[in-house]
Design an enzyme around this catalytic site. Sequence first.
Site, PDB file in Angstrom:
ATOM      1  N   CYS A 260      34.483  35.088  71.040  1.00 21.73           N
ATOM      2  CA  CYS A 260      35.915  34.767  71.072  1.00 21.73           C
ATOM      3  C   CYS A 260      36.299  33.651  72.020  1.00 21.73           C
ATOM      4  O   CYS A 260      36.845  32.639  71.587  1.00 21.73           O
ATOM      5  CB  CYS A 260      36.704  36.037  71.413  1.00 21.73           C
ATOM      6  SG  CYS A 260      36.567  37.261  70.129  1.00 21.73           S
TER       7      CYS A 260
HETATM    8  C1  UDX Z   1      37.644  38.460  75.135  1.00 24.00           C
HETATM    9  C2  UDX Z   1      39.013  38.815  75.691  1.00 24.00           C
HETATM   10  O1  UDX Z   1      38.860  39.492  76.942  1.00 24.00           O
HETATM   11  C3  UDX Z   1      39.756  39.733  74.717  1.00 24.00           C
HETATM   12  O2  UDX Z   1      41.056  40.007  75.210  1.00 24.00           O
HETATM   13  C4  UDX Z   1      39.847  39.028  73.367  1.00 24.00           C
HETATM   14  O3  UDX Z   1      40.514  39.837  72.424  1.00 24.00           O
HETATM   15  C5  UDX Z   1      38.470  38.677  72.866  1.00 24.00           C
HETATM   16  O4  UDX Z   1      37.782  37.865  73.831  1.00 24.00           O
HETATM   17  P1  UDX Z   1      35.273  39.601  74.959  1.00 24.00           P
HETATM   18  O5  UDX Z   1      34.882  38.382  74.197  1.00 24.00           O
HETATM   19  O6  UDX Z   1      34.866  40.940  74.460  1.00 24.00           O
HETATM   20  O7  UDX Z   1      36.917  39.633  75.058  1.00 24.00           O
HETATM   21  O8  UDX Z   1      34.681  39.436  76.402  1.00 24.00           O
HETATM   22  P2  UDX Z   1      35.181  39.469  77.901  1.00 24.00           P
HETATM   23  O9  UDX Z   1      34.969  40.825  78.444  1.00 24.00           O
HETATM   24  O10 UDX Z   1      36.536  38.902  77.992  1.00 24.00           O
HETATM   25  O11 UDX Z   1      34.120  38.445  78.571  1.00 24.00           O
HETATM   26  C6  UDX Z   1      33.997  37.175  77.970  1.00 24.00           C
HETATM   27  C7  UDX Z   1      32.885  36.408  78.671  1.00 24.00           C
HETATM   28  O12 UDX Z   1      33.338  35.993  79.972  1.00 24.00           O
HETATM   29  C8  UDX Z   1      31.597  37.184  78.901  1.00 24.00           C
HETATM   30  O13 UDX Z   1      30.492  36.347  78.628  1.00 24.00           O
HETATM   31  C9  UDX Z   1      31.635  37.529  80.381  1.00 24.00           C
HETATM   32  O14 UDX Z   1      30.330  37.614  80.932  1.00 24.00           O
HETATM   33  C10 UDX Z   1      32.376  36.325  80.949  1.00 24.00           C
HETATM   34  N1  UDX Z   1      33.108  36.613  82.185  1.00 24.00           N
HETATM   35  C11 UDX Z   1      34.145  37.483  82.158  1.00 24.00           C
HETATM   36  C12 UDX Z   1      32.724  35.970  83.365  1.00 24.00           C
HETATM   37  O15 UDX Z   1      31.773  35.185  83.377  1.00 24.00           O
HETATM   38  N2  UDX Z   1      33.420  36.228  84.515  1.00 24.00           N
HETATM   39  C13 UDX Z   1      34.462  37.099  84.534  1.00 24.00           C
HETATM   40  O16 UDX Z   1      35.031  37.316  85.603  1.00 24.00           O
HETATM   41  C14 UDX Z   1      34.839  37.759  83.317  1.00 24.00           C
END
Ligand code: UDX
Length: 414
Positions: A260
């Site tokens: 996403c």
């Molecule tokens: C995301 C959004 O959070 C969600 O609201 C939307 O509907 C879909 O996209 P998701 O893709 O499941 O959800 O993952 P998320 O938990 O948001 O993490 C996304 C990426 O960011 C991951 O690779 C995670 O490792 C990375 N991340 C997240 C970081 O590197 N640092 C952070 O502090 C948070």
Amino acid sequence: MRISIIGSGYVGLIIGACLAKLGNKVILIDLDEKKIDAINSGVSTLYEEGLDELLSRTHVEASSDYQKIMNSKIVFLCVGTHSDKDNSISLEYLIQATEQVSRVLRDKKDYYVVTIKSTVAPGTTEGRIIPILQRWGRKVGKDFGVCMSPEFLREGKAVYDFMHPDRVVIGEYDSKSGDVLYSLFQNFNAPILRTNLRTAEMVKLASNAFLANKVSFINEIGNICKRLGIDTHEVAKGMGFDNRIGGKYLEAGIGFGGSCLPKDLKMLIAKAKQIGYEPKILEEVSNLNEKQALKPVELLKKYVSIKNATIGILGLAFKPGTDDVRGSRAIEIVEVLLGEGATIKAYDPLAMENFRKLYPYIKYVSKEEVLNCDAILIITEWEEFNGLDYTGKIVIDGRRIIKAEEARIYERVC
Ligand code: UDX
């Protein structure tokens, strides 16, 4: 309420199971017979916390027969939208699904509402979806309604997120359309924003772009902190006490992946450029994230000659708590390591089978075997990695596994 959901992937299946749990009569439409059979036998085809239990206790029917949507009050469109080569969005599946819905419902006598849940660029619902729905002489606003209601579900936590939303956004063609959707969500303990279609489309993209921006921001700060010998995690902690900043989404590392954030950010950039605007901040958020992925390899080269080395990888999923490898940072890293002649041994508690479909020729082993490699890269911050013995090892940490600091050589990306 009788509801049909087109598409039983990460979004459709969760929404269907949750709406069924809340007492609605739900039918899921999909083209994948394997998925349909699994759902009809009460088994989920995805790894999602709480989904198996939900499906075993609620009745959700799945079928490939679009005729079964005839007596639905709401039809949710939850099919995937993926990036095209130019990073604009491919509406291929959404258009196909909309055409089927339009064809089947052309004779429906009672009023119904088609609701887009798929992530689309602003203007798509009005410009592309509604014309298809009116193709058989039906008139939006008279014969049927249209809403655009984005989902904000995190993979791995999607059931929780659906049942405990921070907000519900209802983009409505008209208030008659919005009233139907509002009746479905009004008992949720969350603010409901009723707005127009393109605003709802933009709320989704802007939210994900902001989350991506927050990750790239803390990684920029982390890259500076690393040169200054400052612990980025402590800085993030100090920042997070400010309620205008908040403590979430400030974990520095190798950046954001998944199906996403990268796609939605690129979709918004492509849309901005299409209308003649240069989104410099958004582009830099994306550029920094691309570069962040390969920092573990840069650090590894300080200690190991990659050619002919055996490199261990801990973590293949794009984040902990999921088996999903779409957009995983491990993909770029494995590509570069293989290209430079390394042998790779990898472990992930959930995602090895999905990763093997992409890279059948690397070795999938136990985490203990990974530790016996010449050097170890930590790519996904699974909690179990804090239970390993890194004594005497060379470890490059792309996330933040504290236990690994005992290694003979330990470097964190930032
Ligand atoms: C995301 C959004 O959070 C969600 O609201 C939307 O509907 C879909 O996209 P998701 O893709 O499941 O959800 O993952 P998320 O938990 O948001 O993490 C996304 C990426 O960011 C991951 O690779 C995670 O490792 C990375 N991340 C997240 C970081 O590197 N640092 C952070 O502090 C948070």
